[in-house]
Design a protein around this motif. Structure first.
Motif, PDB file in Angstrom:
ATOM      1  N   TYR A   1       0.709  -1.464  -0.089  1.00  0.00           N
ATOM      2  CA  TYR A   1       0.085  -0.024   0.238  1.00  0.00           C
ATOM      3  C   TYR A   1       1.315   1.711  -0.646  1.00  0.00           C
ATOM      4  O   TYR A   1       1.730   1.209   0.449  1.00  0.00           O
ATOM      5  CB  TYR A   1      -0.524   0.324   1.297  1.00  0.00           C
ATOM      6  CG  TYR A   1      -1.951  -1.000   0.891  1.00  0.00           C
ATOM      7  CD1 TYR A   1      -2.305  -1.974   1.000  1.00  0.00           C
ATOM      8  CD2 TYR A   1      -3.571   0.048   0.698  1.00  0.00           C
ATOM      9  CE1 TYR A   1      -2.855  -2.970   1.902  1.00  0.00           C
ATOM     10  CE2 TYR A   1      -3.875  -1.014   0.820  1.00  0.00           C
ATOM     11  CZ  TYR A   1      -4.165  -2.881   1.204  1.00  0.00           C
ATOM     12  OH  TYR A   1      -5.478  -3.194   1.524  1.00  0.00           O
TER      13      TYR A   1
ATOM     14  N   GLN B   1       0.963   5.105   0.848  1.00  0.00           N
ATOM     15  CA  GLN B   1       0.070   6.720   1.185  1.00  0.00           C
ATOM     16  C   GLN B   1       1.096   7.648   0.999  1.00  0.00           C
ATOM     17  O   GLN B   1       1.647   7.992   1.814  1.00  0.00           O
ATOM     18  CB  GLN B   1       0.129   6.455   3.201  1.00  0.00           C
ATOM     19  CG  GLN B   1      -0.807   7.068   3.979  1.00  0.00           C
ATOM     20  CD  GLN B   1      -1.175   7.101   5.220  1.00  0.00           C
ATOM     21  OE1 GLN B   1      -0.233   6.835   6.037  1.00  0.00           O
ATOM     22  NE2 GLN B   1      -2.171   7.217   6.090  1.00  0.00           N
TER      23      GLN B   1
ATOM     24  N   ASN C   1      -1.699  12.817   4.047  1.00  0.00           N
ATOM     25  CA  ASN C   1      -2.827  13.647   4.230  1.00  0.00           C
ATOM     26  C   ASN C   1      -3.558  13.213   3.761  1.00  0.00           C
ATOM     27  O   ASN C   1      -4.793  13.749   3.026  1.00  0.00           O
ATOM     28  CB  ASN C   1      -2.744  15.025   4.365  1.00  0.00           C
ATOM     29  CG  ASN C   1      -1.665  15.735   5.258  1.00  0.00           C
ATOM     30  OD1 ASN C   1      -1.768  15.888   6.211  1.00  0.00           O
ATOM     31  ND2 ASN C   1      -0.863  16.360   4.741  1.00  0.00           N
TER      32      ASN C   1
ATOM     33  N   GLY D   1      -5.065   9.148   2.252  1.00  0.00           N
ATOM     34  CA  GLY D   1      -5.409   7.336   3.027  1.00  0.00           C
ATOM     35  C   GLY D   1      -5.201   6.564   2.249  1.00  0.00           C
ATOM     36  O   GLY D   1      -3.396   6.401   1.442  1.00  0.00           O
ATOM     37  N   LEU D   2      -5.138   5.587   2.451  1.00  0.00           N
ATOM     38  CA  LEU D   2      -4.328   4.148   2.154  1.00  0.00           C
ATOM     39  C   LEU D   2      -4.419   3.704   0.368  1.00  0.00           C
ATOM     40  O   LEU D   2      -5.422   3.595   0.400  1.00  0.00           O
ATOM     41  CB  LEU D   2      -3.813   2.835   2.661  1.00  0.00           C
ATOM     42  CG  LEU D   2      -3.135   3.644   4.593  1.00  0.00           C
ATOM     43  CD1 LEU D   2      -3.801   2.171   5.406  1.00  0.00           C
ATOM     44  CD2 LEU D   2      -1.669   3.264   3.645  1.00  0.00           C
TER      45      LEU D   2
ATOM     46  N   LEU E   1      -4.206   0.551  -2.833  1.00  0.00           N
ATOM     47  CA  LEU E   1      -2.982  -0.320  -3.315  1.00  0.00           C
ATOM     48  C   LEU E   1      -2.886  -0.345  -4.415  1.00  0.00           C
ATOM     49  O   LEU E   1      -3.455  -0.093  -5.413  1.00  0.00           O
ATOM     50  CB  LEU E   1      -4.675  -1.224  -2.767  1.00  0.00           C
ATOM     51  CG  LEU E   1      -3.801  -3.036  -2.998  1.00  0.00           C
ATOM     52  CD1 LEU E   1      -3.173  -4.179  -2.420  1.00  0.00           C
ATOM     53  CD2 LEU E   1      -5.162  -4.267  -3.731  1.00  0.00           C
TER      54      LEU E   1
ATOM     55  N   PHE F   1       3.785   0.735   2.545  1.00  0.00           N
ATOM     56  CA  PHE F   1       3.724  -0.363   3.451  1.00  0.00           C
ATOM     57  C   PHE F   1       3.293  -1.775   3.135  1.00  0.00           C
ATOM     58  O   PHE F   1       2.532  -1.682   1.603  1.00  0.00           O
ATOM     59  CB  PHE F   1       2.069  -0.242   4.983  1.00  0.00           C
ATOM     60  CG  PHE F   1       2.760   1.266   5.464  1.00  0.00           C
ATOM     61  CD1 PHE F   1       2.083   2.509   4.945  1.00  0.00           C
ATOM     62  CD2 PHE F   1       3.110   0.822   6.197  1.00  0.00           C
ATOM     63  CE1 PHE F   1       2.110   3.742   5.654  1.00  0.00           C
ATOM     64  CE2 PHE F   1       3.263   1.870   7.393  1.00  0.00           C
ATOM     65  CZ  PHE F   1       3.116   3.952   6.596  1.00  0.00           C
TER      66      PHE F   1
ATOM     67  N   GLY G   1       6.476  -1.947   9.484  1.00  0.00           N
ATOM     68  CA  GLY G   1       6.788  -0.672   9.427  1.00  0.00           C
ATOM     69  C   GLY G   1       6.844   0.509   8.857  1.00  0.00           C
ATOM     70  O   GLY G   1       6.652   1.784   9.511  1.00  0.00           O
ATOM     71  N   GLY G   2       6.718   0.202   7.393  1.00  0.00           N
ATOM     72  CA  GLY G   2       6.779   1.504   6.509  1.00  0.00           C
ATOM     73  C   GLY G   2       8.458   1.888   6.479  1.00  0.00           C
ATOM     74  O   GLY G   2       9.005   1.896   7.004  1.00  0.00           O
TER      75      GLY G   2
END
Lengths: 115, 115
Positions: free
Chosen positions: A36, A38, A41, A43-44, A46, A90, A107-108
């Motif tokens: 994903y 992001q 500011n 959303g996530l 796919l 992510f 953890g990103g």
């Protein structure tokens, strides 16, 4: 039990150069794996998913990832970075056949793209 | 894919108060999830909310602090109770795709700041 490790918390690349984001996973079940993105500011979204079909998965915006069971890895790549790729990424694992279908997030990795 | 909206998009609250976050989906879904994303961190699952049953909370999260309602197949609320500055986070809801792939779609998030 399942877990995800993203090996780099930050990656800095120059525009037009390749991007590699590394992800290793652990799962007691056959996994589904996702990437994903992001944006600040936002959303996530796919990017792509692996669900036991082809091991090389192509996603949106030129990204792709390869599932390697022997290495328990699912690294994300893009041949040529664009400024718009600057975001947080992510890696996510979920069991294919298990109740609850919980997602476990890594953890990103924050990607910085330099002009 | 499901389209998810959340209200409010952001809020600033005083400690000791409570905030209820709404999540609306444009289609009927069985499973809805609530996540927390603390500043600079990855996503952590708070609870799974299925229509017609009590929410299932993850370790470290309790119903008294994060009560959840799921009155129908398109709507859910998460309340953050008796807030403290440590509750400052982005709260996201997600829904599971009806397909086989365990894919989840995420709402835009609610950015909460507790003073």
């Amino acid at each position: 039990a399942q877990s995800v490790t993203q090996l780099d918390s930050h990656v800095s690349v120059s525009e037009g150069t390749p991007v590699l984001l590394r992800c290793n996973y652990s799962s007691s079940y056959s996994p589904s794996l996702f990437w994903y993105v992001q944006h600040p500011n936002k959303g996530l979204q796919l990017l792509l998913k692996y669900t036991s079909a082809a091991t090389l998965v192509k996603g949106i915006n030129g990204f792709e990832a390869e599932f390697k069971k022997s290495e328990t890895s699912f690294h994300l790549t893009k041949p040529s970075a664009h400024m718009s790729d600057a975001a947080e990424y992510f890696c996510v694992v979920s069991p294919i056949k298990a109740a609850g279908n919980k997602l476990t997030f890594g953890g990103g990795t924050r990607v910085l793209v330099k002009p | 894919s499901a389209v998810i909206s959340q209200k409010p998009s952001r809020d600033i609250c005083q400690r000791g108060t409570s905030l209820t976050i709404q999540c609306q989906v444009d289609s009927q879904v069985t499973m809805m999830f609530w996540y927390r994303q603390q500043p600079g961190q990855s996503l952590t699952l708070i609870a799974t909310a299925n229509q017609g049953s009590e929410a299932t909370y993850e370790s470290g999260f309790v119903i008294d602090k994060f009560p959840i309602s799921r009155p129908n197949l398109t709507f859910s609320t998460l309340t953050v109770s008796n807030m403290s500055p440590e509750d400052s986070s982005i709260y996201l809801c997600s829904v599971r795709d009806r397909g086989y792939d365990n894919e989840q779609f995420f709402g835009p998030g609610t950015r909460l700041t507790v003073l």
